[in-house]
Design a protein around this motif. Structure first.
Motif, PDB file in Angstrom:
ATOM      1  N   TYR A 190       1.708  -2.168  -4.646  1.00  0.00           N
ATOM      2  CA  TYR A 190       2.284  -2.570  -3.394  1.00  0.00           C
ATOM      3  C   TYR A 190       3.176  -3.958  -3.874  1.00  0.00           C
ATOM      4  O   TYR A 190       4.346  -3.902  -3.187  1.00  0.00           O
ATOM      5  CB  TYR A 190       1.260  -2.822  -2.548  1.00  0.00           C
TER       6      TYR A 190
ATOM      7  N   LYS B 144       4.746   1.590   2.509  1.00  0.00           N
ATOM      8  CA  LYS B 144       3.338   1.080   2.305  1.00  0.00           C
ATOM      9  C   LYS B 144       2.466   1.742   1.426  1.00  0.00           C
ATOM     10  O   LYS B 144       2.399   2.846   1.155  1.00  0.00           O
ATOM     11  CB  LYS B 144       2.749   1.073   4.030  1.00  0.00           C
TER      12      LYS B 144
ATOM     13  N   ASN C 105       2.938  -4.791  11.706  1.00  0.00           N
ATOM     14  CA  ASN C 105       4.419  -4.595  11.777  1.00  0.00           C
ATOM     15  C   ASN C 105       5.217  -4.252  13.108  1.00  0.00           C
ATOM     16  O   ASN C 105       6.100  -4.658  13.531  1.00  0.00           O
ATOM     17  CB  ASN C 105       4.824  -3.691  10.746  1.00  0.00           C
TER      18      ASN C 105
ATOM     19  N   PRO D 111      -3.843  -0.468   5.520  1.00  0.00           N
ATOM     20  CA  PRO D 111      -2.657  -0.545   4.649  1.00  0.00           C
ATOM     21  C   PRO D 111      -2.896  -1.934   4.030  1.00  0.00           C
ATOM     22  O   PRO D 111      -3.698  -3.023   4.469  1.00  0.00           O
ATOM     23  CB  PRO D 111      -1.378  -0.874   5.650  1.00  0.00           C
TER      24      PRO D 111
ATOM     25  N   MET E  24      -1.540   1.518  10.968  1.00  0.00           N
ATOM     26  CA  MET E  24      -0.449   0.377  10.777  1.00  0.00           C
ATOM     27  C   MET E  24       0.167   0.127  12.175  1.00  0.00           C
ATOM     28  O   MET E  24       1.433  -0.118  12.149  1.00  0.00           O
ATOM     29  CB  MET E  24       0.535   1.034   9.896  1.00  0.00           C
TER      30      MET E  24
ATOM     31  N   VAL F 109       4.948   5.862   4.097  1.00  0.00           N
ATOM     32  CA  VAL F 109       3.785   5.601   3.414  1.00  0.00           C
ATOM     33  C   VAL F 109       4.246   5.873   1.895  1.00  0.00           C
ATOM     34  O   VAL F 109       4.529   7.017   1.355  1.00  0.00           O
ATOM     35  CB  VAL F 109       2.742   6.332   3.708  1.00  0.00           C
TER      36      VAL F 109
ATOM     37  N   SER G 201      12.096  -3.922   3.803  1.00  0.00           N
ATOM     38  CA  SER G 201      10.465  -3.593   4.043  1.00  0.00           C
ATOM     39  C   SER G 201      10.502  -2.726   5.170  1.00  0.00           C
ATOM     40  O   SER G 201      11.254  -2.603   6.076  1.00  0.00           O
ATOM     41  CB  SER G 201       9.980  -5.151   4.464  1.00  0.00           C
ATOM     42  N   ALA G 202       9.100  -2.312   5.329  1.00  0.00           N
ATOM     43  CA  ALA G 202       8.776  -1.626   6.676  1.00  0.00           C
ATOM     44  C   ALA G 202       9.044  -2.232   7.898  1.00  0.00           C
ATOM     45  O   ALA G 202       9.796  -1.397   8.782  1.00  0.00           O
ATOM     46  CB  ALA G 202       7.034  -1.152   6.581  1.00  0.00           C
TER      47      ALA G 202
ATOM     48  N   THR H  33       6.488   4.205   9.957  1.00  0.00           N
ATOM     49  CA  THR H  33       6.116   3.505   8.818  1.00  0.00           C
ATOM     50  C   THR H  33       6.150   4.466   7.451  1.00  0.00           C
ATOM     51  O   THR H  33       5.316   5.458   7.696  1.00  0.00           O
ATOM     52  CB  THR H  33       4.986   2.783   8.513  1.00  0.00           C
TER      53      THR H  33
ATOM     54  N   ASN I  52      -0.656  -5.223   3.409  1.00  0.00           N
ATOM     55  CA  ASN I  52       0.420  -6.280   4.067  1.00  0.00           C
ATOM     56  C   ASN I  52       0.652  -7.589   3.214  1.00  0.00           C
ATOM     57  O   ASN I  52      -0.356  -7.986   2.600  1.00  0.00           O
ATOM     58  CB  ASN I  52       0.344  -6.453   5.608  1.00  0.00           C
TER      59      ASN I  52
END
Length: 333
Positions: free
Chosen positions: A320, A328, A128, A39, A124, A304, A159-160, A302, A41
């Protein structure tokens, strides 16, 4: 020695270039992973901009976490144990990162993936989910002599990571106040089940936050934004609050009034996952990742947004950066 494609950063702040470089060889205690996905980030963006705590010599391949299959093992019990297995992995602070067809990292920074989890979610599992669980561990270990029920204020909550914190708060019966910056984000989080959401763009944001923070005793704050928001968070929080700054989405200077430290009993800390994990042994990390895998279908899942091949990584990064709350963006190899 064979060749592989990699996304290479030649200088901080410069665009990535897809290049052919040598496939690395694993040394003792290390493994070679054929990468599946990784991912993008905020920590990756900070690293590429030259503003992250881990510094590496240029040219360098970014990417802090991912998933893949161990295809070669260096000397040692653990590398041999992981050989041939699908793993979730984190990049070594010494070597190139995940944004390549192959990566060498320490076997200690790999965890075998359960058959119940797809390789996209496995990519991921480190940044996170571990941060979310770490926040609740930090909360639990803070002094609470009066045994009062207390809660969390979390910023950048669409956010995630923010969504994981909301779900874990419900699981552990800990109130979470989520701070976002757009009304659309308020509506999205409430539709997903968030109970307490405030919009930092509202004219009465500070009074809203203060009222709810005192009502719920949310005296532990995790802030990813920085800038002028930090002072507003401290002003709203009950006395004796603990503020943990773990990001800097706002590049402006963060100014704090001395009175918030002198008279209010507030405490300001920095939080960096890498530093937090330094104090944990391998078995703790293995136990944590097993816990993550058990929760990944719900609390730690998460969303996507899009998936891109490595050749389109520059486009992926732009998407992103401009749509962080949409889910993500993954790179596939």
């Amino acid at each position: 020695m064979g060749k592989m494609k990699a996304a290479v950063l030649h200088e901080a702040g410069q665009p990535l270039k897809i290049s052919e470089i040598d496939i690395p060889k694993p040394g003792p205690g290390e493994v070679l992973i054929k990468m599946h996905a990784s991912p993008i980030n905020p920590s990756d963006l900070a690293f590429m901009g030259g503003g992250y705590g881990i510094q590496k010599k240029y040219p360098v391949v970014p990417g802090f976490e991912g998933s893949g299959t161990v295809v070669e093992a260096g000397k040692g019990f653990l590398p041999k144990l992981w050989n041939g297995k699908k793993v979730s992995c984190a990049a070594s602070p010494k070597y190139n990162g995940c944004w390549a067809e192959y990566m060498v990292t320490s076997a200690n920074m790999c965890v075998p993936v359960s058959k119940k989890i797809n390789m996209e979610q496995a990519s991921m599992m480190f940044v996170n989910p571990m941060t979310a669980l770490a926040f609740f561990d930090v909360l639990k270990k803070l002094s609470n002599s009066k045994k009062e029920k207390r809660g969390i204020i979390n910023t950048a909550a669409a956010s995630a990571l923010g969504r994981m914190i909301i779900k874990l708060g419900k699981k552990y019966n800990i109130p979470v106040v989520s701070v976002v910056r757009r009304q659309q984000q308020v509506e999205i989080l409430k539709a997903e089940g968030a109970e307490f959401v405030v919009n930092s763009s509202d004219a009465d944001f500070e009074s809203q936050l203060k009222e709810i923070a005192h009502k719920l005793n949310t005296n532990v704050i995790f802030d990813a934004v920085g800038g002028s928001l930090v002072q507003k968070l401290l002003d709203a929080a009950p006395r004796g609050a603990h503020l943990f700054i773990y990001g800097r989405l706002d590049p402006d200077i963060c100014e704090i009034l001395p009175g918030n430290l002198i008279f209010s009993g507030n405490h300001i800390h920095g939080f960096w996952l890498a530093e937090y994990l330094k104090n944990k042994n391998f078995f703790h990390s293995l136990k944590t990742t097993r816990k993550i895998q058990s929760l990944i279908g719900n609390e730690l899942s998460t969303q996507v947004n899009k998936t891109f091949p490595m050749e389109k990584i520059s486009e992926a990064i732009e998407i992103y950066k401009n749509n962080m709350s949409s889910g993500k963006v993954l790179i596939r190899f």
